[in-house]
Design a protein around this motif. Sequence first.
Motif, PDB file in Angstrom:
ATOM      1  N   LEU A 252     -19.614  -5.092  -3.869  1.00 50.01           N
ATOM      2  CA  LEU A 252     -18.288  -4.568  -4.217  1.00 50.01           C
ATOM      3  C   LEU A 252     -18.386  -3.165  -4.805  1.00 50.01           C
ATOM      4  N   GLU A 253     -17.448  -2.303  -4.419  1.00 45.71           N
ATOM      5  CA  GLU A 253     -17.369  -0.959  -4.988  1.00 45.71           C
ATOM      6  C   GLU A 253     -16.615  -1.017  -6.312  1.00 45.71           C
ATOM      7  N   LYS A 254     -16.689   0.082  -7.077  1.00 43.91           N
ATOM      8  CA  LYS A 254     -16.053   0.113  -8.401  1.00 43.91           C
ATOM      9  C   LYS A 254     -14.559  -0.192  -8.316  1.00 43.91           C
ATOM     10  N   GLN A 255     -13.914   0.357  -7.283  1.00 45.34           N
ATOM     11  CA  GLN A 255     -12.460   0.160  -7.174  1.00 45.34           C
ATOM     12  C   GLN A 255     -12.082  -1.293  -6.894  1.00 45.34           C
ATOM     13  N   ASP A 256     -13.078  -2.094  -6.464  1.00 45.00           N
ATOM     14  CA  ASP A 256     -12.813  -3.508  -6.185  1.00 45.00           C
ATOM     15  C   ASP A 256     -13.011  -4.387  -7.420  1.00 45.00           C
ATOM     16  N   LEU A 257     -13.521  -3.805  -8.513  1.00 46.54           N
ATOM     17  CA  LEU A 257     -13.790  -4.562  -9.735  1.00 46.54           C
ATOM     18  C   LEU A 257     -12.676  -4.349 -10.749  1.00 46.54           C
ATOM     19  N   GLU A 258     -12.523  -5.332 -11.617  1.00 44.58           N
ATOM     20  CA  GLU A 258     -11.481  -5.254 -12.640  1.00 44.58           C
ATOM     21  C   GLU A 258     -11.808  -4.135 -13.638  1.00 44.58           C
ATOM     22  N   PRO A 259     -10.856  -3.262 -13.967  1.00 44.04           N
ATOM     23  CA  PRO A 259     -11.101  -2.158 -14.905  1.00 44.04           C
ATOM     24  C   PRO A 259     -11.617  -2.644 -16.265  1.00 44.04           C
ATOM     25  N   ALA A 260     -11.059  -3.751 -16.758  1.00 42.16           N
ATOM     26  CA  ALA A 260     -11.499  -4.261 -18.071  1.00 42.16           C
ATOM     27  C   ALA A 260     -12.959  -4.696 -18.022  1.00 42.16           C
ATOM     28  N   PHE A 261     -13.362  -5.260 -16.876  1.00 43.73           N
ATOM     29  CA  PHE A 261     -14.763  -5.669 -16.717  1.00 43.73           C
ATOM     30  C   PHE A 261     -15.671  -4.442 -16.691  1.00 43.73           C
ATOM     31  N   LEU A 262     -15.265  -3.406 -15.962  1.00 44.06           N
ATOM     32  CA  LEU A 262     -16.054  -2.181 -15.895  1.00 44.06           C
ATOM     33  C   LEU A 262     -16.176  -1.521 -17.262  1.00 44.06           C
TER      34      LEU A 262
END
Length: 612
Positions: A252-262
């Motif tokens: 998964l790319e960054k845009q596919d991950l939840e912002p809070a998780f990142l």
Amino acid sequence: MMSGPVCLIESDENGKFHVNKEAKDILDGINEPVVVVSVVGLYRTGKSYLMNRLAGQQSGFALGNTIESKTKGIWMWCITHPSKTGQTLVLLDTEGLGDIDKGDSKNDSWIFCLAVLLSSTLVYNSTGTIDNDAVQKLHYITELAERIKIKSPSSPSEEDDVAGEEDYNFVCFFPSFVWCVRDFTLELEIAGKQVTEDEYLDFALTLKHGRSKTISDYNLPRECIRSYFPSQKCFVFLSPASVENMKFLENLEKQDLEPAFLEATGRFCEYIFAESAVKTLKGGHQITGKMFGDLAQIYVDTISSGQVPCLEDAVVALANLENQAAVEEALKVYKSGMEEVKKKFPVNVTDVTQEHQSVSSLATSEFIKRSFKDDNQEYLKKLEENIGQYYVNLLGENEKASDKKCKELLKDLFFEMSERLKNGEYSKCGGYEVYCSDRDAIIEQYHSEPNKGIRAEAVLNEFMNERGPEANAILYTDEKLTKKEREVQEEREKKTLMEQKFKEEEEKRIESELMMEAEKKRQEDIIKQMEEKLNKEMEQRRKEMERALESKLREQEELLKKGFKEKSELLAHEIVKLQEEESSFGGVVGKFLCNIVDIVPNLLTGKGFKWR
């Protein structure tokens, strides 16, 4: 430094652990200090993902997308530290705990134990919330006192020592503890009040009052976490992606991950990079990659033999390995440094002693930089004896070179005179005067020749003694001389030989004085370097003890706040013990310095060298 992880510790079909040679070879090539971060936790809780993020990579450590555990044993990934120059970050991903396919809880316990022993920061990964069930699953912590010993069984103990009393020492040597809670779905709120992640962890580790077995079982893992680890930190992570995307997390790319998780992952990485310390041994000595590999081997060998790993024994074993290597490396520095002056043989004693003094100081510095826990200076003595023997051999080689050059020079200078002797040119009236004139001219020419080395006067003295009978024979066959004149000349010959003998003795005296002066300066240099090293070790030990005391005092304050007066009093006893150990270190330092001052002169004033 590595394109991907390799297995560091694996287990065979009999359940015995082994250090992987490829990983050991990699570590052997790392001579800078290492920061070691390991992750432990139940299998399939996302441990490997966090390690990949610390490595700055999307993939590397196997993630897996099924219920099967992917990581077996302990895997290692060494990278250049992202924010600390001159350090290597060693990431350890451990086999998931509680894997039903293994069916061997002992394997889990030893995996956890090795992670604790090898780390400077231990990351524990779990999912959901930190409730009692999550804490109880961390029962491996309660087994640490049985599986790790601080002091060697052979160490002298006080009369009032009891089993388990050394447990308070764990806080001096254990890693920092970070609890990562994955897939966290609750609000960070206690009694209607917003709390931080650390406050949430502190609340989850709060002890209960009472003395029943149920309460004791409830409190035990919490007490161990608080007591054993010098600091506790917490991070909570929301689910990184939707359920259907979780099996593809690695891609998964960054845009596919939840912002809070990142955001949480970023804070976690920043904390690890900034706060994780260099891995140290008991006593505060920082370890390099090479030493880390040896340490892993020592612990694995101990466990495989059925024994309990002991921090003190491990330090001694590692010190022996490292100190022997330090002796060899320092001796190599000395030999290499003396090669330049060796190429110029023969040289004057000043040239040899000055080079010896300079190069041996570098060699000692190299030894001191690498050695540790050489309490009786056993390896320092070995180094100095080896340097001493090599130096003596060099002096011998220089003497031989000087001897050879001087003899060849005299032979060349006396060649024409020898021919005249054979032809009987001096065996006639007035021949003695001509003989003396020719001989004196040759001796003067000999003295004017440069770079004869330290045997110049000694070889000349031997040569003149060999020529003595020849001179007397010419003297007594010279018909021009009266009996009285012969007696005067005979005395002159004796006086000349005595003067030459005196020059030889003076040459030896100067040589000896120069050597002794050089060795005196070496003594002072060694003592100075050892004092500097000791002061550095004292500072490391002070920081180690301060960290432990700070942790214990913080815990004591918390216990008092929450009404655990009895436990607080027990903790006070541990604090006193730590303070006593800290104060007693000064006596150890004094004894160490006395040993140095006593040993070094003995090494350098006769026992290591045989003066001519």
